[in-house]
Design a protein around this motif. Structure first.
Motif, mmCIF file in Angstrom:
data_model
loop_
_atom_site.group_PDB
_atom_site.id
_atom_site.type_symbol
_atom_site.label_atom_id
_atom_site.label_comp_id
_atom_site.label_asym_id
_atom_site.label_seq_id
_atom_site.Cartn_x
_atom_site.Cartn_y
_atom_site.Cartn_z
ATOM 1 N N LEU A 83 0.823 -1.209 0.000
ATOM 2 C CA LEU A 83 0.000 0.000 0.000
ATOM 3 C C LEU A 83 0.858 1.260 0.000
ATOM 4 O O LEU A 83 0.550 2.243 -0.684
ATOM 5 N N ALA A 84 1.950 1.249 0.769
ATOM 6 C CA ALA A 84 2.760 2.458 0.910
ATOM 7 C C ALA A 84 3.690 2.694 -0.272
ATOM 8 O O ALA A 84 3.930 3.842 -0.656
ATOM 9 N N GLU A 85 4.205 1.606 -0.870
ATOM 10 C CA GLU A 85 5.264 1.769 -1.862
ATOM 11 C C GLU A 85 4.855 1.465 -3.294
ATOM 12 O O GLU A 85 5.498 1.937 -4.235
ATOM 13 N N LYS A 137 -2.023 5.977 -4.568
ATOM 14 C CA LYS A 137 -2.939 6.690 -5.463
ATOM 15 C C LYS A 137 -3.446 5.803 -6.603
ATOM 16 O O LYS A 137 -3.779 6.295 -7.680
ATOM 17 N N HIS A 138 -3.485 4.505 -6.372
ATOM 18 C CA HIS A 138 -4.022 3.569 -7.349
ATOM 19 C C HIS A 138 -5.350 3.037 -6.825
ATOM 20 O O HIS A 138 -5.536 2.872 -5.617
ATOM 21 N N TRP A 139 -6.265 2.752 -7.729
ATOM 22 C CA TRP A 139 -7.602 2.333 -7.285
ATOM 23 C C TRP A 139 -7.565 1.050 -6.469
ATOM 24 O O TRP A 139 -8.342 0.876 -5.522
ATOM 25 N N LEU A 140 -6.635 0.169 -6.816
ATOM 26 C CA LEU A 140 -6.545 -1.081 -6.069
ATOM 27 C C LEU A 140 -6.066 -0.819 -4.645
ATOM 28 O O LEU A 140 -6.583 -1.401 -3.680
ATOM 29 N N GLY A 141 -5.077 0.078 -4.527
ATOM 30 C CA GLY A 141 -4.584 0.418 -3.202
ATOM 31 C C GLY A 141 -5.655 1.068 -2.344
ATOM 32 O O GLY A 141 -5.799 0.758 -1.156
ATOM 33 N N GLU A 142 -6.419 1.969 -2.927
ATOM 34 C CA GLU A 142 -7.496 2.621 -2.180
ATOM 35 C C GLU A 142 -8.563 1.606 -1.787
ATOM 36 O O GLU A 142 -9.147 1.700 -0.696
ATOM 37 N N THR A 143 -8.826 0.644 -2.651
ATOM 38 C CA THR A 143 -9.805 -0.390 -2.318
ATOM 39 C C THR A 143 -9.328 -1.247 -1.152
ATOM 40 O O THR A 143 -10.093 -1.563 -0.236
ATOM 41 N N ARG A 160 -7.191 -0.359 1.155
ATOM 42 C CA ARG A 160 -7.249 0.466 2.373
ATOM 43 C C ARG A 160 -8.678 0.529 2.917
ATOM 44 O O ARG A 160 -8.895 0.458 4.129
ATOM 45 N N PHE A 161 -9.637 0.671 2.016
ATOM 46 C CA PHE A 161 -11.033 0.744 2.446
ATOM 47 C C PHE A 161 -11.463 -0.565 3.111
ATOM 48 O O PHE A 161 -12.094 -0.556 4.176
ATOM 49 N N VAL A 162 -11.122 -1.688 2.500
ATOM 50 C CA VAL A 162 -11.466 -2.990 3.076
ATOM 51 C C VAL A 162 -10.753 -3.188 4.408
ATOM 52 O O VAL A 162 -11.329 -3.718 5.371
ATOM 53 N N ASN A 163 -9.493 -2.752 4.486
ATOM 54 C CA ASN A 163 -8.746 -2.886 5.728
ATOM 55 C C ASN A 163 -9.380 -2.053 6.844
ATOM 56 O O ASN A 163 -9.432 -2.485 8.005
ATOM 57 N N ASP A 164 -9.855 -0.862 6.517
ATOM 58 C CA ASP A 164 -10.528 -0.029 7.511
ATOM 59 C C ASP A 164 -11.814 -0.687 7.996
ATOM 60 O O ASP A 164 -12.159 -0.602 9.185
ATOM 61 N N ILE A 165 -12.541 -1.337 7.088
ATOM 62 C CA ILE A 165 -13.747 -2.066 7.495
ATOM 63 C C ILE A 165 -13.379 -3.209 8.427
ATOM 64 O O ILE A 165 -14.028 -3.430 9.468
ATOM 65 N N LEU A 166 -12.330 -3.947 8.071
ATOM 66 C CA LEU A 166 -11.894 -5.060 8.905
ATOM 67 C C LEU A 166 -11.402 -4.570 10.259
ATOM 68 O O LEU A 166 -11.579 -5.244 11.282
ATOM 69 N N LEU A 167 -10.797 -3.382 10.274
ATOM 70 C CA LEU A 167 -10.277 -2.815 11.517
ATOM 71 C C LEU A 167 -11.396 -2.492 12.499
ATOM 72 O O LEU A 167 -11.222 -2.626 13.716
#
Length: 283
Positions: A93-95, A99-105, A107-114
């Motif tokens: 995600l960091a490297e 700013k890629h749609w897959l990375g943002e997706t 991150r979004f799923v990870n926030d839901i899991l969090l």
């Protein structure tokens, strides 16, 4: 006009500050009350038998040795399962997915899991593991705890790598160092204290989880080292003994609650020390 406006703003600031202090003291009062009750009731039940004897039948002497062993085993297994995946996902995600749609997706799923309730994760592991195997197991409990620790490690790794100055990347790449070496030998070394802090915080979080273990590892009255069978664990013993009508079990529940609280406090202090030491070194 300006003097009256200043006075009115000063009054509003005083009221807001007073309300904030009252709210903070109100929250701290309950926290201190909970900690004080746990310490006073838990310390009174501490003895050597707590660490050397098995969980007892009602109104019989005993300890929490098997529950402590099971909690340590499943928590460490969860960290061993979740850390490599979490660090790899956070690094991606960091490297590589900035700013890629897959990375943002992701991150979004990870926030839901969090923020997902732990009981939901436990029910999911029950469906995909316990129901398929036909019995509870320590492996299922460790996987459920790993799902809880994973988003914490992913978020921490992502944030810590983002805090590494961009100049370090540019300097290493300008010397002809491959991207993977820049990531593993430069950026990971710089962010390592923060990543370790995230792992310790994840361990502190899962050490007291009860709901996912209710569906996965359940409990065991006896000493067991078989990871394919149900295994005793401290949160489940606390839950069962605290709800019982027996004073001996209630005392063991308070002792277990004190141990869990102390372990979480120690892990949090270690994580904070590592993070502050790294901050001082960079400054």
């Amino acid at each position: 006009m300006s003097a009256s406006l200043y006075a009115w703003r000063k009054v509003k600031n005083g009221v807001a500050l007073s309300l904030s202090i009252v709210a903070a003291l109100f929250g701290l009062m309950w926290l201190v009350w909970i900690l004080w009750t746990t310490i006073t009731k838990g310390m009174g039940s501490l003895n050597l038998d707590l660490f050397t004897q098995m969980t007892p039948p009602p109104n019989e002497p005993g300890g929490l040795a098997n529950a402590l062993f099971g909690s340590v085993v499943m928590s460490l297994l969860a960290i061993l399962l979740g850390t490599p995946i979490g660090v790899a996902a956070g690094t991606y995600l960091a490297e590589y997915a900035n700013k890629h749609w897959l990375g943002e997706t992701v991150r979004f799923v990870n926030d839901i899991l969090l923020s997902a309730p732990s009981i939901v994760l436990g029910l999911f592991i029950y469906t995909v593991m316990v129901a398929q195997m036909g019995h509870y197991s320590a492996w299922a409990g460790a996987v459920a705890l790993a799902f809880i620790a994973l988003p914490v490690i992913v978020r921490t790794t992502d944030e810590m790598l983002r805090l590494v100055p961009q100049q370090m990347r540019e300097a290493a790449l300008s010397l002809g160092v491959p991207q993977w070496k820049v990531t593993t030998q430069v950026l990971m070394r710089s962010a390592l204290p923060g990543i370790v802090t995230g792992v310790l915080l994840a361990l502190a979080r899962i050490s007291g989880e009860t709901a996912p273990l209710l569906f996965t590892a359940f409990n065991n009255q006896f000493w067991s080292t078989d990871l394919n069978q149900s295994m005793a664990n401290l949160p489940m013993v606390i839950f069962q003994y605290a709800m019982s009508p027996y004073d001996s079990w209630n005392s063991l529940a308070w002792a277990g609650a004190f141990l869990v609280t102390g372990m979480v406090l120690v892990l949090s202090l270690i994580a904070r020390t590592i993070l502050l030491r790294n901050k001082v070194t960079h400054e």
